[in-house]
Scaffold this active site. Structure first.
Site, mmCIF file in Angstrom:
data_model
loop_
_atom_site.group_PDB
_atom_site.id
_atom_site.type_symbol
_atom_site.label_atom_id
_atom_site.label_comp_id
_atom_site.label_asym_id
_atom_site.label_seq_id
_atom_site.Cartn_x
_atom_site.Cartn_y
_atom_site.Cartn_z
ATOM 1 N N TYR A 101 -8.792 -7.882 12.897
ATOM 2 C CA TYR A 101 -8.778 -8.426 11.531
ATOM 3 C C TYR A 101 -9.532 -9.746 11.446
ATOM 4 O O TYR A 101 -9.870 -10.193 10.339
ATOM 5 C CB TYR A 101 -7.346 -8.695 11.038
ATOM 6 N N LEU A 107 0.514 -1.969 -1.821
ATOM 7 C CA LEU A 107 0.090 -2.227 -3.211
ATOM 8 C C LEU A 107 -1.112 -1.350 -3.561
ATOM 9 O O LEU A 107 -1.810 -1.622 -4.542
ATOM 10 C CB LEU A 107 -0.253 -3.716 -3.392
ATOM 11 N N ASN A 128 5.197 -11.655 -4.737
ATOM 12 C CA ASN A 128 5.570 -10.556 -3.836
ATOM 13 C C ASN A 128 6.878 -10.796 -3.097
ATOM 14 O O ASN A 128 7.523 -9.846 -2.645
ATOM 15 C CB ASN A 128 4.443 -10.294 -2.835
HETATM 16 P P1 NAP Z 1 -2.370 -4.131 -0.065
HETATM 17 O O1 NAP Z 1 -1.404 -5.075 0.527
HETATM 18 O O2 NAP Z 1 -1.872 -2.869 -0.648
HETATM 19 O O3 NAP Z 1 -3.244 -4.857 -1.197
HETATM 20 C C1 NAP Z 1 -3.877 -6.080 -1.007
HETATM 21 C C2 NAP Z 1 -4.559 -6.455 -2.311
HETATM 22 O O4 NAP Z 1 -3.570 -6.654 -3.325
HETATM 23 C C3 NAP Z 1 -5.369 -7.732 -2.235
HETATM 24 O O5 NAP Z 1 -6.535 -7.517 -3.004
HETATM 25 C C4 NAP Z 1 -4.464 -8.751 -2.903
HETATM 26 O O6 NAP Z 1 -5.197 -9.780 -3.538
HETATM 27 C C5 NAP Z 1 -3.781 -7.910 -3.952
HETATM 28 N N1 NAP Z 1 -2.481 -8.421 -4.354
HETATM 29 C C6 NAP Z 1 -1.524 -8.970 -3.586
HETATM 30 N N2 NAP Z 1 -0.443 -9.275 -4.306
HETATM 31 C C7 NAP Z 1 -0.715 -8.932 -5.594
HETATM 32 C C8 NAP Z 1 0.013 -9.002 -6.790
HETATM 33 N N3 NAP Z 1 1.256 -9.480 -6.806
HETATM 34 N N4 NAP Z 1 -0.581 -8.557 -7.926
HETATM 35 C C9 NAP Z 1 -1.847 -8.066 -7.909
HETATM 36 N N5 NAP Z 1 -2.581 -7.949 -6.783
HETATM 37 C C10 NAP Z 1 -2.013 -8.382 -5.628
HETATM 38 O O7 NAP Z 1 -3.491 -3.728 0.992
HETATM 39 P P2 NAP Z 1 -3.809 -3.925 2.538
HETATM 40 O O8 NAP Z 1 -4.243 -5.294 2.812
HETATM 41 O O9 NAP Z 1 -4.704 -2.791 2.896
HETATM 42 O O10 NAP Z 1 -2.442 -3.632 3.304
HETATM 43 C C11 NAP Z 1 -1.513 -4.635 3.630
HETATM 44 C C12 NAP Z 1 -1.534 -4.965 5.121
HETATM 45 O O11 NAP Z 1 -1.202 -3.831 5.912
HETATM 46 C C13 NAP Z 1 -2.901 -5.373 5.666
HETATM 47 O O12 NAP Z 1 -3.287 -6.665 5.253
HETATM 48 C C14 NAP Z 1 -2.664 -5.218 7.142
HETATM 49 O O13 NAP Z 1 -1.904 -6.317 7.641
HETATM 50 C C15 NAP Z 1 -1.858 -3.918 7.172
HETATM 51 N N6 NAP Z 1 -2.723 -2.720 7.379
HETATM 52 C C16 NAP Z 1 -2.576 -2.020 8.541
HETATM 53 C C17 NAP Z 1 -3.377 -0.910 8.776
HETATM 54 C C18 NAP Z 1 -3.199 -0.148 10.064
HETATM 55 O O14 NAP Z 1 -4.057 0.710 10.371
HETATM 56 N N7 NAP Z 1 -2.154 -0.394 10.809
HETATM 57 C C19 NAP Z 1 -4.312 -0.480 7.825
HETATM 58 C C20 NAP Z 1 -4.418 -1.202 6.630
HETATM 59 C C21 NAP Z 1 -3.604 -2.307 6.406
HETATM 60 P P3 NAP Z 1 -5.369 -11.259 -2.929
HETATM 61 O O15 NAP Z 1 -5.638 -11.124 -1.464
HETATM 62 O O16 NAP Z 1 -6.496 -11.815 -3.722
HETATM 63 O O17 NAP Z 1 -4.076 -12.014 -3.180
#
Ligand code: NAP
Length: 277
Positions: A60, A195, A245
């Site tokens: 990351y 999300l 959140n």
């Molecule tokens: P997510 O958490 O579903 O979405 C992140 C997005 O949502 C960002 O654009 C963020 O914006 C926005 N956001 C956050 N809070 C919000 C709110 N209250 N209202 C509106 N928008 C909001 O996506 P993700 O980052 O893919 O998944 C979360 C975590 O899971 C990752 O960061 C990682 O740590 C982990 N992950 C693991 C794998 C794996 O293979 N193990 C794969 C994918 C993800 P801002 O950043 O601008 O606040």
């Protein structure tokens, strides 16, 4: 999975936790850090707001920032649950040591195999993580992006069941079979992209249910996970999103609302498909 208050009577959201099979407590909400903006400062803000679980990975690019924020925080290290990952091409034991070097920390709390290798279930990687845990480099070990069959294969090959399976998980994309399987075996599902990477936040069902509780669609998605017994890891880079959140411990979705949300399932993925389904 049982959701419990580590200290009865407290209103601090971070003390809500799930119990892993070993009895280790894992905070009910975690902070994702893939593509996190703002580096260590964002992680410090999150710790200040009460986040106590941070999810990172060697690929990351956020490990140095996460490690710095944890090292410099006034929050005791033992109160923070740190998750990191090793890649399927690596040696599990050596890669764990490498992650800790980059983090600048003595130990992790949970190390995951990031994804299964192209063939097999990563049994030798798993042996490496078992050794890392035995040597105190991490408290718990688990997997990510594993199917039910792969979770079983790695368990039967080594006699050691993963503590968690971290997978993409939201009302729009989840699996009743996976949930049942993990519940029956005391494997915690960690929900990534909870999300939907914002892609489904405008769904009218989320808005309608949220309006009934004066909550946002993002808060409804996070709360659905927690009540289901799955562990959401929303990523947020702004203070506003971080605050929103974590404000999910003062309302409860009804059984009917939970069913409506679960009924939105269309095996949706915001990434490259549900790896486990
Ligand atoms: P997510 O958490 O579903 O979405 C992140 C997005 O949502 C960002 O654009 C963020 O914006 C926005 N956001 C956050 N809070 C919000 C709110 N209250 N209202 C509106 N928008 C909001 O996506 P993700 O980052 O893919 O998944 C979360 C975590 O899971 C990752 O960061 C990682 O740590 C982990 N992950 C693991 C794998 C794996 O293979 N193990 C794969 C994918 C993800 P801002 O950043 O601008 O606040």
């Amino acid at each position: 999975m049982r959701l419990c208050d580590a200290q009865a009577g407290t209103t601090c959201p971070t003390l809500q936790a799930f119990s892993l099979a070993t009895g280790t407590q894992i905070p009910a909400l975690g902070l994702g850090t893939w593509e996190l903006r703002g580096g260590a400062q964002t992680v410090s803000i999150a710790l200040g707001l009460g986040y106590r679980q941070i999810d990172t990975s060697g690929d990351y690019g956020t490990q140095p920032a996460v490690g710095k924020a944890i090292r410099e925080s006034r929050v005791p290290r033992d109160d923070i649950f740190l998750v990191t990952k090793v890649e399927e091409t690596e040696d599990g034991y050596e890669a764990t040591k490498d992650r800790l070097r980059e983090l600048g920390l003595e130990r992790a709390d949970l190390v995951l195999i990031h994804r299964p290798p192209p063939t097999g279930a990563g049994e030798s990687l798993w042996e490496g993580l078992i050794r890392a845990r035995q040597e105190g480099l991490t408290r718990e070990i688990g997997v990510s992006n594993y199917s039910i069959e792969q979770v079983d294969a790695v368990t039967s090959a080594t006699g050691e069941r993963p503590a968690v399976n971290q997978i993409e998980w939201s009302p729009f994309g989840h699996s009743a079979a996976m949930l049942r399987h993990c519940r029956d075996r005391n494997v915690l599902i960690q929900a990534y992209s909870p999300l939907t990477r914002t892609e489904r936040l405008d769904d009218p069902v989320l808005t309608e249910i949220g309006d009934g509780h004066a909550k946002t669609p993002a808060q409804v998605l996070i709360r659905w996970n927690i009540q289901l017994g799955t562990n959401p890891l929303p990523k947020a880079s702004t203070r506003e999103h971080l605050e929103e959140n974590i404000a999910v411990f003062d309302f409860e979705l009804s059984d009917n609302e939970m069913d409506r949300l679960s009924g939105l399932n269309e095996r949706y993925s915001a990434l490259a498909g549900l790896a486990y389904a």
